[in-house]
Design a protein around this motif. Structure first.
Motif, mmCIF file in Angstrom:
data_model
loop_
_atom_site.group_PDB
_atom_site.id
_atom_site.type_symbol
_atom_site.label_atom_id
_atom_site.label_comp_id
_atom_site.label_asym_id
_atom_site.label_seq_id
_atom_site.Cartn_x
_atom_site.Cartn_y
_atom_site.Cartn_z
ATOM 1 N N ILE A 1 0.833 -1.198 0.000
ATOM 2 C CA ILE A 1 0.000 0.000 0.000
ATOM 3 C C ILE A 1 0.870 1.251 0.000
ATOM 4 N N SER A 2 0.344 2.328 -0.551
ATOM 5 C CA SER A 2 1.034 3.614 -0.536
ATOM 6 C C SER A 2 0.912 4.266 0.842
ATOM 7 N N LYS A 3 1.687 5.310 1.077
ATOM 8 C CA LYS A 3 1.630 6.012 2.359
ATOM 9 C C LYS A 3 0.223 6.580 2.565
ATOM 10 N N GLY A 4 -0.361 6.264 3.722
ATOM 11 C CA GLY A 4 -1.708 6.720 4.029
ATOM 12 C C GLY A 4 -2.784 6.030 3.230
ATOM 13 N N GLY A 5 -2.449 4.900 2.601
ATOM 14 C CA GLY A 5 -3.362 4.236 1.687
ATOM 15 C C GLY A 5 -4.363 3.303 2.358
ATOM 16 N N ASN A 6 -5.446 3.045 1.628
ATOM 17 C CA ASN A 6 -6.541 2.201 2.102
ATOM 18 C C ASN A 6 -7.055 1.389 0.916
ATOM 19 N N SER A 7 -7.283 0.103 1.119
ATOM 20 C CA SER A 7 -7.906 -0.757 0.120
ATOM 21 C C SER A 7 -8.498 -1.939 0.863
ATOM 22 N N GLY A 8 -8.873 -2.972 0.146
ATOM 23 C CA GLY A 8 -9.428 -4.141 0.797
ATOM 24 C C GLY A 8 -9.548 -5.302 -0.155
ATOM 25 N N ILE A 9 -9.592 -6.495 0.400
ATOM 26 C CA ILE A 9 -9.822 -7.726 -0.351
ATOM 27 C C ILE A 9 -11.197 -8.234 0.066
ATOM 28 N N LEU A 10 -12.077 -8.404 -0.905
ATOM 29 C CA LEU A 10 -13.448 -8.819 -0.618
ATOM 30 C C LEU A 10 -13.681 -10.225 -1.151
ATOM 31 N N TYR A 11 -14.558 -10.962 -0.488
ATOM 32 C CA TYR A 11 -14.798 -12.339 -0.904
ATOM 33 C C TYR A 11 -16.253 -12.712 -0.670
ATOM 34 N N LEU A 12 -16.704 -13.737 -1.408
ATOM 35 C CA LEU A 12 -18.106 -14.157 -1.428
ATOM 36 C C LEU A 12 -19.018 -13.024 -1.903
#
Length: 292
Positions: A131-142
């Protein structure tokens, strides 16, 4: 009131076909690797309402892990609710990269979440992320592709996270979400807004982390950098109770509560997704082992 629809591919996640000597044999998913040798044919859907009628051959290793991203193409991938890969998702040095806008979860025309368009049921997912500095993401499933019809009669594609549990991807040191929620349940590898990852062993922004998600008959385990950090159980009274205490409660967000309480729909299967949260993020070495 909105009318809500979500679409499942006509072929269930059990429709993996093992290839051997040019002849195709129907096989149970758990035996696909043994029968395939080094390739497996996987069905996928090409657009929001399309069935899983297209197929592609993907490499499978001796341990039964199917590589669902080859480091060169987006074969089998598309935007959530779309028939193409949004322009802000690119391939860079063998990685899937989201090129951030700095505007938060903007989801504009060239952005939006990315899915591998085959529904998995019981599986183990492994991948690496940075991730980048200050970054946000996510892994989603189902995940399901959910649409609703508003008062104006127009079809709306609802957010992916109202039907899918989220493995949080975050720069814990620099993103404010790390201090929100309860008991650190919005930090990296947590079940977003519900269960914190313990121990919290994420590496700093700019460094690679290893993520692991296991789903088997309702039992879900998150792993991070070689350690299991949480476990929970879908479709149980405890799962319903957790939802009621979260931002997805029946009172706060009835549609999300309904979908997540029956996570995976009637067949208990769904898509794997990568989240556009407006920040630069990279994913690589993405592979899935089917556990049926």
């Amino acid at each position: 009131m909105k009318k809500v629809f979500y679409f499942a591919g006509s072929m269930m996640a059990g429709t993996l076909i093992a290839c051997s000597g040019g002849n195709q044999k129907k096989a149970a998913e758990g035996q696909a690797a043994e029968q395939a040798g080094n390739e497996v044919a996987v069905s996928y859907s090409s657009s929001l309402k399309a069935p899983e009628s297209d197929t592609l051959n993907l490499p499978v290793d001796a341990d039964g892990y199917i590589t669902i991203f080859d480091g060169k193409t987006f074969n089998g991938w598309r935007g959530y609710g779309k028939d193409r890969v949004p322009g802000k998702w690119t391939i860079e040095d063998g990685c899937i990269k989201f090129n951030g806008t700095g505007g938060g979860e903007a989801q504009d025309a060239d952005g939006g979440d990315l899915i591998f368009a085959h529904k998995f049921k019981n599986f183990e997912l492994e991948l690496e992320w940075k991730i980048s500095k200050g970054g946000n993401s996510g892994i989603l499933y189902l995940a399901q592709e959910v649409t609703s019809t508003g008062k104006d009669g127009k079809e709306i594609v609802e957010p992916i996270y109202i039907s899918a549990p989220e493995y949080q991807v975050l720069d814990n040191a620099n993103h404010p979400d790390a201090k929100l929620g309860k008991d650190n349940n919005r930090q990296s590898a947590s079940l977003y807004d519900m269960i914190p990852a313990v121990p919290q062993n994420a590496k700093p922004f700019g460094e690679w982390n290893k993520a692991k998600i296991m789903v088997y008959k309702g039992t879900v385990v998150h792993g991070q950098n070689g350690e299991n950090v949480l476990e929970y159980h879908l479709w149980t009274p405890q799962w319903t109770e957790m939802l009621q205490k979260s931002k997805f409660s029946e009172e706060k967000w009835p549609l999300a509560f309904s979908l997540l309480n029956n996570c995976g729909g009637d067949n208990h299967e769904g898509f794997i997704g990568l989240q556009d949260h407006g920040d630069d993020v990279w994913y690589r070495n993405i592979r899935v082992k089917v556990l049926d």
